[in-house]
Motif scaffolding. Structure first.
Motif, short mmCIF file in Angstrom:
data_model
loop_
_atom_site.label_atom_id
_atom_site.label_comp_id
_atom_site.label_asym_id
_atom_site.label_seq_id
_atom_site.Cartn_x
_atom_site.Cartn_y
_atom_site.Cartn_z
N CYS A 154 0.96 -1.38 0.09
CA CYS A 154 -0.15 -0.02 0.00
C CYS A 154 0.90 1.22 0.14
N PHE A 155 1.79 1.29 -1.00
CA PHE A 155 2.61 2.54 -1.08
C PHE A 155 3.59 3.06 -0.18
N VAL A 156 3.86 2.16 0.96
CA VAL A 156 4.64 2.35 2.15
C VAL A 156 6.33 1.89 1.82
N TYR A 157 6.37 0.80 0.68
CA TYR A 157 7.75 0.02 0.71
C TYR A 157 8.50 1.21 -0.05
N GLY A 158 10.01 1.12 0.01
CA GLY A 158 10.88 1.75 -0.66
C GLY A 158 10.83 1.80 -2.43
N THR A 160 8.37 2.35 -3.89
CA THR A 160 7.23 3.15 -4.41
C THR A 160 7.65 4.54 -5.07
N THR A 161 7.43 4.75 -6.29
CA THR A 161 7.86 6.13 -6.78
C THR A 161 6.69 7.03 -7.37
N GLY A 162 7.05 8.00 -7.92
CA GLY A 162 5.93 8.78 -8.19
C GLY A 162 5.12 8.12 -9.31
N LEU A 165 2.51 5.97 -7.77
CA LEU A 165 1.40 6.70 -7.17
C LEU A 165 0.52 7.30 -8.36
N ARG A 166 1.11 7.60 -9.19
CA ARG A 166 0.32 8.03 -10.53
C ARG A 166 -0.56 7.05 -11.19
N ALA A 168 -1.51 4.20 -9.71
CA ALA A 168 -2.72 4.17 -8.67
C ALA A 168 -3.83 5.16 -8.84
N ALA A 169 -3.35 6.46 -9.09
CA ALA A 169 -4.41 7.54 -8.98
C ALA A 169 -5.28 7.33 -10.08
N CYS A 172 -7.78 4.63 -9.38
CA CYS A 172 -8.78 5.27 -8.40
C CYS A 172 -9.62 6.08 -9.33
N ASP A 173 -9.30 6.88 -10.24
CA ASP A 173 -9.94 7.61 -11.34
C ASP A 173 -10.94 6.79 -12.05
N ASN A 178 -10.77 1.29 -4.06
CA ASN A 178 -9.61 1.12 -3.00
C ASN A 178 -9.79 1.12 -1.72
N CYS B 154 -0.86 6.39 5.13
CA CYS B 154 -0.10 6.06 3.78
C CYS B 154 -1.15 5.52 2.87
N GLY B 162 -8.10 9.68 -6.04
CA GLY B 162 -7.07 9.79 -7.18
C GLY B 162 -6.18 11.08 -6.96
N LEU B 165 -3.45 10.59 -4.52
CA LEU B 165 -2.29 9.84 -5.08
C LEU B 165 -1.51 10.69 -5.83
N ARG B 166 -2.19 11.55 -6.52
CA ARG B 166 -1.51 12.31 -7.60
C ARG B 166 -0.44 13.46 -6.80
N ALA B 169 2.38 11.56 -5.59
CA ALA B 169 3.27 11.34 -6.95
C ALA B 169 4.05 12.75 -7.18
N CYS B 172 6.78 13.05 -4.57
CA CYS B 172 8.01 12.25 -4.89
C CYS B 172 8.84 12.27 -5.95
N ASP B 173 8.09 13.11 -6.98
CA ASP B 173 8.97 13.59 -8.04
C ASP B 173 9.78 14.68 -7.81
N ASN B 178 10.29 9.72 0.27
CA ASN B 178 9.08 8.69 1.03
C ASN B 178 9.45 7.35 1.73
N THR B 179 10.56 6.85 1.01
CA THR B 179 11.05 5.54 1.82
C THR B 179 11.27 5.86 3.28
N ASN B 182 8.14 6.96 5.61
CA ASN B 182 7.37 6.07 5.52
C ASN B 182 7.82 5.09 6.80
#
Lengths: 311, 311
Positions: A154-158, A160-162, A165-166, A168-169, A172-173, A178, B154, B162, B165-166, B169, B172-173, B178-179, B182
């Protein structure tokens, strides 16, 4: 190969079988179910190979797509499956196309589409599905959400990047449920699991001023908790949750004179170097080894080996 | 008000004090620190009001921005602060500008910018900061990541959209760690917390075929675990983690004849209706009440009240 090449290959063929990996997780099942579903929506015959370990994972995700008895596939696609030793039980290949994100992929398939910088295979399958179907319907979004969310905790591990997350966004859209899925995937535990966690957290052993923390998991604890293999998912990460822990290990009893060790570190101690001393290895921050010792003896030896590195 | 109006107001004034709410959490502190930092980058004098509860929260996030002794502010901005009873200890207003996401915001401030559909105040402050500074530097991204991630657990809670999460993202960018964050926010617990969780999960009480689950938390348990208030964050959600639980409660001992109850449901049982029977209330899926009873008596009465609703 490009995503467009992958989609062309899928359009050229029919009678697909989708292969998930041994000890299936949300990424391989979610990616497989989404790909299967998308192929069916595109007018193809496509099913999931009946991985006998599906019932230990998320049967609600795999069941609707499992191949019926006697199905004769003509084109095999593996998802999230890095090497032949990860084939599901009963499957021996060949694989026509592999879609994967593991840097260690052995290129066992006839063709391979690999994006090793992606946190989940689901992010890659999402691109395939979008190009194949022209859009992301809600059912596809749900399946892909399971894939992306599971492989990142759930986006907590290392990992996870931008980009993760995008993705996943966008899911959701597109209507991914979720909240419901997160409850199932991340906020529900079996009684056995919670009892096992209780036993682990109430019997942690501290060394080196609390910087090193071990959990010993005996067969007796598993029995008392009523825990089986599927209740032990990711227990290696539990002792590392304690505030101040720089190095942590789970020492799991095999029998009175044998145990398996999972060592995790924050990078200050090289887990690979420590495990190599005992004939094991792995990565700098996560390694493993086996010892022909009781758990107690193993804990003492491991604590000493870590002390040497700290000093 | 629009975001541009908010930024204009900030540009027009100087000598800011940023107000966070009582019992501060990551959203109010992260939003406050980011706004303060952005104002300083924009050449303004700006500090955080020295909320006396900062040390219970994330002092590493607030400390660099706390107002020095004797600072005389001229413009007060509240972040994530819904109503006057949420003012931090020692602060009595007035507030010139409030930036918030709570639908219940009471419009106590002279001007209010409210987006009630946002999961976190951080998502709103992010827009302000971007317009004020023209870009998101890494330190701002870290502060805002804390805000957005904390208020969504998280990205696991039902408020995650969405848009959330955006926003994450984009942070992060922009370089948000975040790692590392978190690990601090979601993957680290005090020894006392883990001991308390162990006690809770090893003493759960099941009713109605396992659909109802209670945890009793006594003062003796808190003492044995060495737990204080800050180790009890969100314990109300713990018994609901058990597989099959539709209704769950934490019954917290006040003294031998008094207890406080937090009731959570999946919507099948109306938590508000049940708690109203005991003079409490809240929302349909999360409510609370107090009882002048021992924990054991309260558990029996609460189980009966839930049974009536189930039948």
């Amino acid at each position: 190969m490009t995503i467009t090449d992958v989609v062309s290959r899928l359009r050229e063929h029919d009678d697909f079988i989708i292969i998930t990996h041994i000890r299936p997780d949300g990424d391989t099942v979610g990616s497989g179910a989404a790909l299967c579903n998308a192929l069916q929506k595109a007018g193809k015959r496509a099913y999931l190979y009946d991985n006998p370990q599906f019932p230990d994972c998320y049967p609600w995700l795999s069941d609707p797509f499992v191949a019926p008895q006697g199905y004769e596939p003509k084109f095999a696609v593996a998802v999230d499956l890095a090497e032949e030793k990860m084939f599901p039980k009963g499957f021996s290949g060949p694989v026509d196309l592999c879609i994967d994100h593991h840097p260690s992929n052995s290129h066992y398939a006839i063709e391979t589409y690999l994006e090793p910088d992606k946190a989940s295979c689901g992010e890659i399958v999402m691109k395939v599905v979008k190009e194949l179907c022209g859009k992301l319907e809600k059912d596809l979004a749900d399946q892909l959400y399971v894939a992306v969310a599971t492989d990142t905790g759930c986006f907590v591990y290392g990992n996870t990047t931008g980009d993760t997350l995008r993705a996943a966004a966008e899911l959701c859209d597109a209507g991914a449920s979720n909240t419901v899925l997160n409850k199932i995937l991340f906020r529900t535990s079996s009684k056995a699991r919670l009892l096992l966690e209780s036993m682990i957290f109430s019997s942690l052993r501290y060394y080196h001023g609390g910087k090193t923390v071990f959990a010993i998991v005996t067969n007796d604890m598993l029995t008392k908790a009523g825990a089986t293999e599927k209740d032990c998912n990711d227990i290696a990460s539990l002792p590392g949750r304690v505030e101040g822990a720089a190095t942590s290990a789970v020492i799991k009893e095999v029998d009175a004179n044998h145990c398996k060790i999972s060592l995790r570190t924050n990078g200050m101690v090289n887990a690979n170097a420590v495990c190599k001393k005992f004939g094991g290895g792995g990565h700098a921050m996560a390694s493993g080894c086996s010892m022909d010792k009781s758990c107690e003896e193993a804990a003492a030896m491991l604590a000493d080996a870590i002390a040497e590195v700290i000093e």
